[in-house]
Design an enzyme around this catalytic site. Sequence first.
Site, short mmCIF file in Angstrom:
data_model
loop_
_atom_site.label_atom_id
_atom_site.label_comp_id
_atom_site.label_asym_id
_atom_site.label_seq_id
_atom_site.Cartn_x
_atom_site.Cartn_y
_atom_site.Cartn_z
CB SER A 14 -18.20 27.83 7.81
OG SER A 14 -18.06 26.63 8.56
CD GLU A 16 -20.12 20.53 3.05
OE1 GLU A 16 -19.36 20.62 4.02
OE2 GLU A 16 -20.46 19.45 2.53
CG ASP A 107 -16.47 7.73 -0.27
OD1 ASP A 107 -15.53 7.06 0.19
OD2 ASP A 107 -17.24 8.42 0.43
CG PHE A 214 -27.60 11.16 3.84
CD1 PHE A 214 -27.65 10.52 2.61
CD2 PHE A 214 -27.83 12.54 3.88
CE1 PHE A 214 -27.93 11.23 1.44
CE2 PHE A 214 -28.11 13.25 2.73
CZ PHE A 214 -28.17 12.60 1.51
CG HIS A 264 -18.95 23.27 8.03
ND1 HIS A 264 -18.41 24.25 7.21
CD2 HIS A 264 -19.33 22.27 7.20
CE1 HIS A 264 -18.46 23.84 5.95
NE2 HIS A 264 -19.02 22.65 5.91
P1 FAD Z 1 -9.25 9.54 4.84
O1 FAD Z 1 -8.93 10.45 5.95
O2 FAD Z 1 -8.18 9.21 3.86
O3 FAD Z 1 -9.83 8.19 5.48
C1 FAD Z 1 -10.56 7.26 4.71
C2 FAD Z 1 -10.50 5.89 5.36
O4 FAD Z 1 -9.18 5.36 5.22
C3 FAD Z 1 -10.80 5.86 6.85
O5 FAD Z 1 -11.47 4.67 7.14
C4 FAD Z 1 -9.40 5.86 7.49
O6 FAD Z 1 -9.41 5.25 8.78
C5 FAD Z 1 -8.63 5.04 6.49
N1 FAD Z 1 -7.20 5.38 6.41
C6 FAD Z 1 -6.65 6.61 6.40
N2 FAD Z 1 -5.30 6.54 6.31
C7 FAD Z 1 -5.00 5.23 6.25
C8 FAD Z 1 -3.77 4.50 6.14
N3 FAD Z 1 -2.58 5.12 6.08
N4 FAD Z 1 -3.84 3.14 6.11
C9 FAD Z 1 -5.02 2.49 6.17
N5 FAD Z 1 -6.22 3.13 6.27
C10 FAD Z 1 -6.20 4.48 6.30
N6 FAD Z 1 -16.63 13.49 -0.37
C11 FAD Z 1 -16.56 13.94 -1.64
O7 FAD Z 1 -16.45 13.13 -2.57
N7 FAD Z 1 -16.61 15.29 -1.93
C12 FAD Z 1 -16.71 16.23 -0.95
O8 FAD Z 1 -16.75 17.42 -1.24
C13 FAD Z 1 -16.76 15.78 0.41
N8 FAD Z 1 -16.81 16.67 1.43
C14 FAD Z 1 -16.78 16.21 2.72
C15 FAD Z 1 -16.74 17.16 3.76
C16 FAD Z 1 -16.72 16.73 5.09
C17 FAD Z 1 -16.65 17.76 6.19
C18 FAD Z 1 -16.76 15.33 5.39
C19 FAD Z 1 -16.79 14.87 6.82
C20 FAD Z 1 -16.79 14.40 4.36
C21 FAD Z 1 -16.78 14.82 3.02
N9 FAD Z 1 -16.78 13.91 1.95
C22 FAD Z 1 -16.72 14.37 0.66
C23 FAD Z 1 -16.84 12.47 2.20
C24 FAD Z 1 -15.43 11.82 2.25
O9 FAD Z 1 -14.79 11.97 1.00
C25 FAD Z 1 -15.64 10.34 2.57
O10 FAD Z 1 -16.11 10.20 3.89
C26 FAD Z 1 -14.44 9.44 2.31
O11 FAD Z 1 -14.88 8.09 2.47
C27 FAD Z 1 -13.28 9.62 3.26
O12 FAD Z 1 -12.63 10.79 3.06
P2 FAD Z 1 -11.52 11.28 4.12
O13 FAD Z 1 -10.95 12.52 3.55
O14 FAD Z 1 -12.09 11.33 5.47
O15 FAD Z 1 -10.48 10.06 3.98
#
Ligand code: FAD
Length: 283
Positions: A14, A16, A107, A214, A264
């Site tokens: 896939s 991106e 973020d 990065f 991916h």
């Molecule tokens: P989460 O899974 O919520 O985790 C974030 C942090 O919070 C981690 O440190 C985790 O350990 C911690 N955490 C989770 N749950 C809890 C809890 N219950 N209590 C305390 N701490 C907790 N960003 C964008 O803005 N747009 C995009 O389109 C985008 N695409 C991405 C695609 C991929 C494949 C990846 C790997 C990243 C992408 N990102 C994108 C970046 C991502 O949004 C950031 O890395 C962001 O900081 C974390 O997102 P997450 O969904 O992993 O968060």
Amino acid sequence: MSASDHSANPVPISFEFFPPNTPVGDEKLRDVVKQLGALNPEFFSVTYGAGGSTREKTLNTVTAIAAAGFEAAPHLSCVGSTRDGLAEILATYRAQNIHRLVALRGDMPSGTHMAGDFRFAADLVRYVRETQGADWHIEVAAYPEYHPEQRYAARDLNHYVDKVNAGANSAITQFFFNPDAYFHFVAETRKLGALAPVVPGIMPFHNYAKIAQFAQRDGIEIPRWVALKMEGFMDDTASIRAFGIDVVTELCERLIAGGAPGLHFYTMNQAPLTAEICKRLAG
Ligand code: FAD
């Protein structure tokens, strides 16, 4: 071969994209979709600016990909968003017959803060699963070298498992260059009961300096033997390109040999490097 037949690839692939900012960028991306579409990807995903900054552009890019006959998976982040705002976006996708989503926390740009209804990606996954039903394929992010905000590895693994338990079907990883980190992550999360497929996110060396930046920011290891060799090439772009393709192709081969369920590619909206690596993998 149809768009959904990826039998020439050793594993499903896939690609991106980020939503282009200009009409010229849109035009260029149409061409990239055509070129990479010829490699029979399972789907194309499109990133989303946290807080909704690319909302319309992500939607337009996804619509253009679907119109070209490919499966499109929008990314959606929940930070700074309300339940109602997210419901509206999901309804727009549903109306377009889009049922695949990459669900993220996102973020906010540094220095900004917006209150929202969800704190973590697991909350968004749960919400999408509850409101959209079982027919949506929900992807989440995984971090083989751990999320940069997380000080404790075990906590990060548990938070990943929370996302799978909340209803994620599969995961895409942050990019990495050390296959052991990926294999360790998969083994550890399986032990914790998370069996969803974890697809490695692959970053071709489009621009070494930028990728090194990065990697530094997000705590991703670039092996010293790769970094020193790349730096030594100075502005010899042909050598950087050739070495980068070799390194990333070999990484993919090791991942596939070790059982990775797919690949991916972070394409940066460019076809040539990704296409070359995929062609080599297809043999
Ligand atoms: P989460 O899974 O919520 O985790 C974030 C942090 O919070 C981690 O440190 C985790 O350990 C911690 N955490 C989770 N749950 C809890 C809890 N219950 N209590 C305390 N701490 C907790 N960003 C964008 O803005 N747009 C995009 O389109 C985008 N695409 C991405 C695609 C991929 C494949 C990846 C790997 C990243 C992408 N990102 C994108 C970046 C991502 O949004 C950031 O890395 C962001 O900081 C974390 O997102 P997450 O969904 O992993 O968060």
